[in-house]
Write a protein that holds these residues in place. Structure first.
Motif, PDB file in Angstrom:
ATOM      1  N   GLU A   5       0.829  -1.201   0.000  1.00 56.49           N
ATOM      2  CA  GLU A   5       0.000   0.000   0.000  1.00 56.49           C
ATOM      3  C   GLU A   5       0.872   1.262   0.000  1.00 56.49           C
ATOM      4  N   PHE A   6       0.529   2.238  -0.830  1.00 57.90           N
ATOM      5  CA  PHE A   6       1.229   3.523  -0.866  1.00 57.90           C
ATOM      6  C   PHE A   6       0.812   4.323   0.373  1.00 57.90           C
ATOM      7  N   THR A   7       1.784   4.636   1.244  1.00 58.24           N
ATOM      8  CA  THR A   7       1.473   5.282   2.531  1.00 58.24           C
ATOM      9  C   THR A   7       2.234   6.602   2.681  1.00 58.24           C
ATOM     10  N   PRO A   8       1.916   7.605   1.850  1.00 56.86           N
ATOM     11  CA  PRO A   8       2.734   8.830   1.888  1.00 56.86           C
ATOM     12  C   PRO A   8       2.729   9.534   3.241  1.00 56.86           C
ATOM     13  N   VAL A  10       1.900   8.377   6.452  1.00 50.52           N
ATOM     14  CA  VAL A  10       2.534   7.612   7.518  1.00 50.52           C
ATOM     15  C   VAL A  10       4.050   7.575   7.309  1.00 50.52           C
ATOM     16  N   SER A  11       4.469   7.367   6.066  1.00 49.80           N
ATOM     17  CA  SER A  11       5.906   7.304   5.789  1.00 49.80           C
ATOM     18  C   SER A  11       6.566   8.657   6.026  1.00 49.80           C
ATOM     19  N   LEU A  12       5.878   9.726   5.646  1.00 48.13           N
ATOM     20  CA  LEU A  12       6.414  11.070   5.917  1.00 48.13           C
ATOM     21  C   LEU A  12       6.554  11.282   7.419  1.00 48.13           C
ATOM     22  N   GLY A  14       6.965   8.993   9.754  1.00 46.01           N
ATOM     23  CA  GLY A  14       8.104   8.204  10.221  1.00 46.01           C
ATOM     24  C   GLY A  14       9.414   8.896   9.875  1.00 46.01           C
ATOM     25  N   GLY A  15       9.471   9.457   8.668  1.00 50.83           N
ATOM     26  CA  GLY A  15      10.675  10.167   8.235  1.00 50.83           C
ATOM     27  C   GLY A  15      10.956  11.383   9.111  1.00 50.83           C
ATOM     28  N   LEU A  16       9.912  12.097   9.496  1.00 50.70           N
ATOM     29  CA  LEU A  16      10.100  13.260  10.377  1.00 50.70           C
ATOM     30  C   LEU A  16      10.696  12.828  11.715  1.00 50.70           C
ATOM     31  N   LEU A  17      10.240  11.669  12.238  1.00 51.41           N
ATOM     32  CA  LEU A  17      10.789  11.157  13.501  1.00 51.41           C
ATOM     33  C   LEU A  17      12.263  10.758  13.338  1.00 51.41           C
ATOM     34  N   ILE A  18      12.587  10.129  12.204  1.00 51.17           N
ATOM     35  CA  ILE A  18      13.991   9.755  11.952  1.00 51.17           C
ATOM     36  C   ILE A  18      14.850  11.025  11.944  1.00 51.17           C
TER      37      ILE A  18
END
Lengths: 145, 143
Positions: A5-8, A10-12, A14-18
């Motif tokens: 599934e394309f999860t822009p 949620v992935s964004l 997660g990226g902000l937390l990284i």
């Protein structure tokens, strides 16, 4: 292969937390958030005074899935569409590669590029291209790995 | 204090990894599979992480030192050598074969998933072998 599934959003997130964690580590200890460097420093230490913070950082990382489980009721999804042989071969190759490149996705791809390091920009371009080429070969030329 | 804050930093990184999908090889490999079942989600992970880090670093690296250390430990190497480029290419091949990168796999260890254990075990063997080989060549460099 099976689509995911394309999860822009949620992935964004997660990226902000990284990114936040990379900024925290620089603000607190003045260190680069690189998984390769942290792990290598733990298993083959050159300076034992750095063992403490590296161990604390990895302990925090390993705790995260349990917190995710407590918050959502599910373990984070880990689906492995390759064979055990491919996992082990890939792991061996990753370990050799990151030792020579001096960093991986977190160290070069995030922290290094954020500092506009020429080495990290080149490294990231090369490993992304190599990964895309490898998946093309394993999935479309060989047909499964 | 130092270790508690570092531990919390690790938790934030790990949550970012598992939420974003970087610990899920099916998603990572689909990101690389442009000609097939392409899933562009991971571009958003990189974009989000890079934006925050680039802005945060600008603010922090202007200071004289981090909060709990005497100096910033920043890489000084600038040379685009064969080790950097060759090592990166080799890493990319391994990432494309297994679907895990080091930062994706370390937090995933916390699930106890056997696949993650196999990957990380093999990766550690690879790191040790490469370090032993390196020690016979020249001094190692790090990001």
């Amino acid at each position: 292969m099976t689509p995911t599934e394309f999860t822009p959003f949620v992935s964004l997130g997660g990226g902000l937390l990284i990114g936040l964690s990379a900024v925290m580590l620089m603000a607190i200890l003045g260190r680069i958030m690189g998984a390769t460097g942290v792990l290598t420093g733990l298993i083959m230490p050159t300076n034992t005074s750095d063992m403490g913070w590296r161990a604390a950082l990895v302990a925090g990382m390993v705790t995260a899935p349990t917190l995710y489980l407590l918050a959502t009721g599910d373990w984070p999804e880990i689906s492995v569409p390759v064979s055990n042989g491919a996992l082990i071969l890939g792991g061996l190759i990753v370990g050799i590669g990151v030792t020579f490149s001096g960093g991986c996705t977190s160290g070069h791809g995030v922290c290094g590029i954020a500092r506009l390091s020429r080495r990290s920009i080149v490294a990231t371009g090369v490993f992304m291209a190599a990964a895309i080429a490898t998946v093309f070969v394993t999935r479309h030329l060989i047909g499964g790995f | 204090m130092r270790l508690i804050l570092t531990y919390i930093t690790g938790v934030v990184f790990g949550l970012g990894i598992v939420i974003s999908g970087m610990a899920n090889p099916a998603k990572v490999l689909n990101f690389f599979d442009i000609a097939g079942t392409w899933d562009p989600s991971l571009a958003f992970v990189m974009g989000g992480a890079l934006t925050v880090t680039a802005i945060g670093y600008r603010l922090i690296l202007g200071r004289s030192a981090p909060a709990l250390d005497t100096r910033f430990h920043l890489p000084t190497a600038t040379l685009l050598d064969a080790r950097l480029i060759g090592g990166s290419a080799v890493f990319g091949v391994g990432w494309g074969i297994a679907g895990f990168c080091p930062g994706g796999a370390l937090p995933a260890l916390g699930t106890g998933n056997i696949n993650v254990l196999m990957f990380v075990g093999a990766m550690i063997v690879g790191i040790v072998l490469a370090r032993v080989a390196q020690a016979r060549l020249v001094r190692p460099t790090h990001v």
